[in-house]
Design a protein around this motif. Structure first.
Motif, PDB file in Angstrom:
ATOM      1  N   THR A   2       6.877   4.191  -2.127  1.00 23.87           N
ATOM      2  CA  THR A   2       5.449   3.862  -1.915  1.00 23.87           C
ATOM      3  C   THR A   2       5.183   5.039  -1.034  1.00 23.87           C
ATOM      4  OG1 THR A   2       5.706   1.670  -1.915  1.00 23.87           O
ATOM      5  CG2 THR A   2       3.685   2.412  -1.124  1.00 23.87           C
ATOM      6  N   LYS A   6      -2.049   7.554   0.477  1.00 23.22           N
ATOM      7  CA  LYS A   6      -2.521   8.035  -0.880  1.00 23.22           C
ATOM      8  C   LYS A   6      -4.209   7.897  -0.784  1.00 23.22           C
ATOM      9  CE  LYS A   6      -1.740   7.234  -5.700  1.00 23.22           C
ATOM     10  NZ  LYS A   6      -1.635   6.291  -6.740  1.00 23.22           N
ATOM     11  N   SER A  60     -10.692   5.553  -3.515  1.00 26.84           N
ATOM     12  CA  SER A  60      -9.563   4.616  -2.761  1.00 26.84           C
ATOM     13  C   SER A  60      -8.661   5.405  -1.737  1.00 26.84           C
ATOM     14  CB  SER A  60      -9.124   3.805  -3.815  1.00 26.84           C
ATOM     15  OG  SER A  60      -7.835   4.361  -4.333  1.00 26.84           O
ATOM     16  N   GLU A  62      -5.232   4.308   0.274  1.00 24.18           N
ATOM     17  CA  GLU A  62      -3.993   3.454   0.461  1.00 24.18           C
ATOM     18  C   GLU A  62      -3.172   3.635   1.464  1.00 24.18           C
ATOM     19  OE1 GLU A  62      -1.868   2.772  -3.361  1.00 24.18           O
ATOM     20  OE2 GLU A  62      -4.016   2.920  -4.318  1.00 24.18           O
ATOM     21  N   GLY A  65       0.880   1.609   0.108  1.00 22.81           N
ATOM     22  CA  GLY A  65       0.572   0.712  -0.876  1.00 22.81           C
ATOM     23  C   GLY A  65      -0.490  -0.219  -0.781  1.00 22.81           C
ATOM     24  N   HIS A  66      -1.113  -0.562   0.402  1.00 23.05           N
ATOM     25  CA  HIS A  66      -2.043  -1.368   0.574  1.00 23.05           C
ATOM     26  C   HIS A  66      -3.540  -0.561   0.632  1.00 23.05           C
ATOM     27  CE1 HIS A  66      -3.523  -5.240   2.195  1.00 23.05           C
ATOM     28  NE2 HIS A  66      -4.401  -4.605   2.926  1.00 23.05           N
ATOM     29  N   GLU A  67      -4.563  -1.214  -0.005  1.00 19.91           N
ATOM     30  CA  GLU A  67      -5.863  -0.546  -0.121  1.00 19.91           C
ATOM     31  C   GLU A  67      -6.404  -1.108   1.188  1.00 19.91           C
ATOM     32  OE1 GLU A  67      -7.588   1.171  -2.920  1.00 19.91           O
ATOM     33  OE2 GLU A  67      -9.022   1.136  -1.280  1.00 19.91           O
ATOM     34  N   SER A  69      -9.708   0.433   2.070  1.00 23.02           N
ATOM     35  CA  SER A  69     -10.861   1.127   1.811  1.00 23.02           C
ATOM     36  C   SER A  69     -11.979   0.131   2.479  1.00 23.02           C
ATOM     37  CB  SER A  69     -11.232   1.486   0.725  1.00 23.02           C
ATOM     38  OG  SER A  69     -10.338   2.243  -0.031  1.00 23.02           O
ATOM     39  N   ARG A  76      -7.420  -1.152  10.146  1.00 23.72           N
ATOM     40  CA  ARG A  76      -6.629   0.021   9.575  1.00 23.72           C
ATOM     41  C   ARG A  76      -5.532   0.578  10.744  1.00 23.72           C
ATOM     42  NH1 ARG A  76     -10.613   3.399   5.728  1.00 23.72           N
ATOM     43  NH2 ARG A  76     -12.248   1.570   5.318  1.00 23.72           N
TER      44      ARG A  76
END
Lengths: 243, 323
Positions: A2, A6, A60, A62, A65-67, A69, A76
């Motif tokens: 991951t 991203k 988006s 990430e 691997g965790h969104e 937004s 965050r």
């Protein structure tokens, strides 16, 4: 594996101005990536969106691997991403240790009241970024620009960050201070920190990054190794002012 | 919490001194001290909010007024026992604190200050026209149940309340929460950028400030036995609270308490020489000069003097070591 960060098809519009235009990028864990572009290219706006200071129009983001937004900025940060600013923003009436303490605090009122400050950890972080013991009780007004950059990085480390966004980290520094910050970033890379670094000082940036992404008008125009991006014709014409 | 035995010893000495005062002073001076105690409570309340977070409230009488009016109306008009009326008044004031907090989500600086001033003005107008049968309209209310009789009892009641509030707020502000609230006042964006919710922190500051203001307001009305909107929502009353906090040393808890006593006694000292409004000119000038000489207030002057007498003036002050 991951990726650490991203970003997919990120768009940010301020009225009619498109500050980020369908930008996608991937930063693997423990990788260091440079983000370059001419003034007004939208680099800081990308940082602001990653941190949730500006909400993206679409796309988006990430983190491992965790969104994120829809998360708030503190959420965050607690997930492991943090940033420094072009102009350092210290707490002016607090000394170095107290500035770091704010980064270490739990985001919970009751815990703030009941848990004591972790003085040894504060000192450990301050020393790890290169502060001398004599500097620990100094206030930001008594520090050089290089020290203020270190203080910002220390407070960022204190949040427990895994992905650090550095915005113009070399701006306003002397040659000696640039060397200090470079050494610090290199040492943090060895310890496993992931970096996204914005800098106009390309010479200082080169040894710190595994790859570079160039943007202009909010759009990615090149990506690859430092030398490949520097030799890219689009980059040269837009960023370096040469064909 | 950064506590030293010297701090506690100083608090103990201060409490003993305050409790012994009625033995040595006249009843007239005691009445002045009672006002100083209440002013200290209001200044501490202002300091928890504005001194710490930098959200300057020009509408503190709005919160004090909610506490005072709620308790007065409940006891006088509805015969609610005072022991229930005061907690209800404090709760109502905290609701008022949330109302004042809402604009702070979007505005700050002078805009916020003006909005809070509007709250005070609004309250002043509303208590006169909405249900004057309850509020007493422009004349206010008299014959409100009092908690104590006589200057000595009034003094002990007010000083106990003031000391309890001051000590608990002082303890609270010495925790990491106090540091976080101060950080909000210095750079709110950086606090957010350090992973802390500034909304949560500000809400806590507003509620705590309202709690203290409500408690002070409710006890004040039950000390006076009356309430007059013109005196309560007066701009001079507002500025006395703010000046007490600033002149004593904002963001310190002890400073506003010190400022309240200094201002009250300055005004009383000037009274025989300048019985009219002229003394406010002298009082204003002294406050201004003091503030220009030491913007961090009386507490900083005392702190410097203390350091000098200990022969450690040159030593760097350790974090959180100030009085």
């Amino acid at each position: 594996m991951t990726p650490a960060l991203k970003i997919s098809n990120l768009v940010k519009k301020f009225g009619g101005l498109v500050a980020t235009n369908d930008l996608s990028l991937v930063i693997e864990d423990q990788q260091s990536v440079g983000l370059i572009g001419p003034n007004g290219a939208g680099k800081t706006t990308v940082f602001a969106q990653i941190m949730g200071e500006h909400r993206q129009t679409s796309g988006s983001i990430e983190l491992y691997g965790h969104e994120i937004s829809n998360d708030t900025t503190p959420e965050r940060i607690r997930r492991g991403v943090s940033r420094t600013y072009q102009v350092p923003r210290p707490f002016t009436d607090m000394n170095v240790l107290e500035n770091i303490r704010v980064g270490m605090m739990p985001n919970n009122i009751w815990k703030m009241i009941t848990s004591p400050p972790r003085h040894s950890r504060e000192t450990e972080i301050a020393l790890s970024v290169g502060f001398a013991k004599a500097d620990l009780t100094k206030t930001p007004g008594e520090l050089s620009m290089g020290d203020l950059r270190k203080l910002e990085m220390a407070r960022t480390i204190a949040t427990g960050t895994k992905v650090m966004l550095l915005d113009e980290v070399f701006a306003g520094l002397t040659v000696a201070e640039i060397a200090q910050i470079t050494t610090l970033i290199q040492s943090m890379r060895k310890d496993g920190m992931t970096f996204l670094i914005v800098s106009h000082d390309l010479k200082a940036l080169e040894p710190l990054v595994d790859s570079v992404i160039a943007i202009n008008y909010g759009r990615k125009i090149a990506e690859g190794s430092f030398s490949d991006v520097m030799n890219d014709s689009a980059v040269r014409s837009s960023y370096l002012g040469a064909a | 919490m950064n506590l030293r035995w010297t701090h506690l010893a100083m608090w103990l000495a201060f409490v003993c001194l305050m409790m012994a005062i009625p033995e040595f002073v006249s009843k007239g001076t005691l009445r002045t001290l009672i006002f100083a105690n209440f002013l200290a409570i209001f200044a501490i309340s202002w300091d928890v909010l504005s001194g710490r977070t930098g959200y300057i409230s020009f509408g503190h009488p709005f919160l004090i007024g909610i506490g005072a009016y709620t308790s007065a109306i409940l006891t006088k008009r509805f015969d609610v026992p005072i022991e229930y009326a005061i907690p209800a008044a404090v709760l109502m004031t905290m609701v008022g604190g949330i109302i004042v907090f809402l604009p702070a989500l979007r505005i700050k600086g002078s805009y916020f200050a003006l909005v809070t001033l509007a709250f005070m003005e609004l309250m002043y107008q509303l208590v006169q026209v909405i249900r004057p049968d309850l509020t007493g309209g422009t004349r206010g209310m008299s014959g409100v149940q009092t908690l104590t009789r006589g200057a000595v009892n009034g003094y002990y009641m007010s000083v106990s309340l003031m000391l309890a509030i001051a000590f608990s707020m002082w303890l609270l502000m010495r925790t990491q929460l106090g540091t976080a609230l101060s950080a909000v006042g210095m750079n709110e964006e950086s606090v957010r950028g350090s992973g802390l919710s500034t909304t949560k922190l500000k809400l806590f500051a507003f509620l705590t400030s309202a709690f203290v203001a409500g408690l002070g307001g409710a006890f004040y009305v039950h000390y006076l036995g009356s309430i007059a909107p013109r005196a309560l929502f007066d701009i001079n009353f507002l500025f006395t609270i703010i000046v007490a906090a600033l002149i004593g040393g904002a963001s310190t808890i002890i400073g506003p308490m010190l400022g309240a006593f200094f201002l009250t006694f300055l005004l009383e000292f000037l009274r025989p020489y300048l019985p009219g409004a002229e003394r406010y000119f002298i009082y204003g000038t002294i406050a201004l000069l003091l503030y220009m000489y030491e913007p961090k207030g009386l507490i900083a002057i005392i702190d410097k003097y203390w350091q000098r007498t200990r022969g450690t003036f040159a030593r760097k002050q350790e974090p959180g070591e100030s009085l």
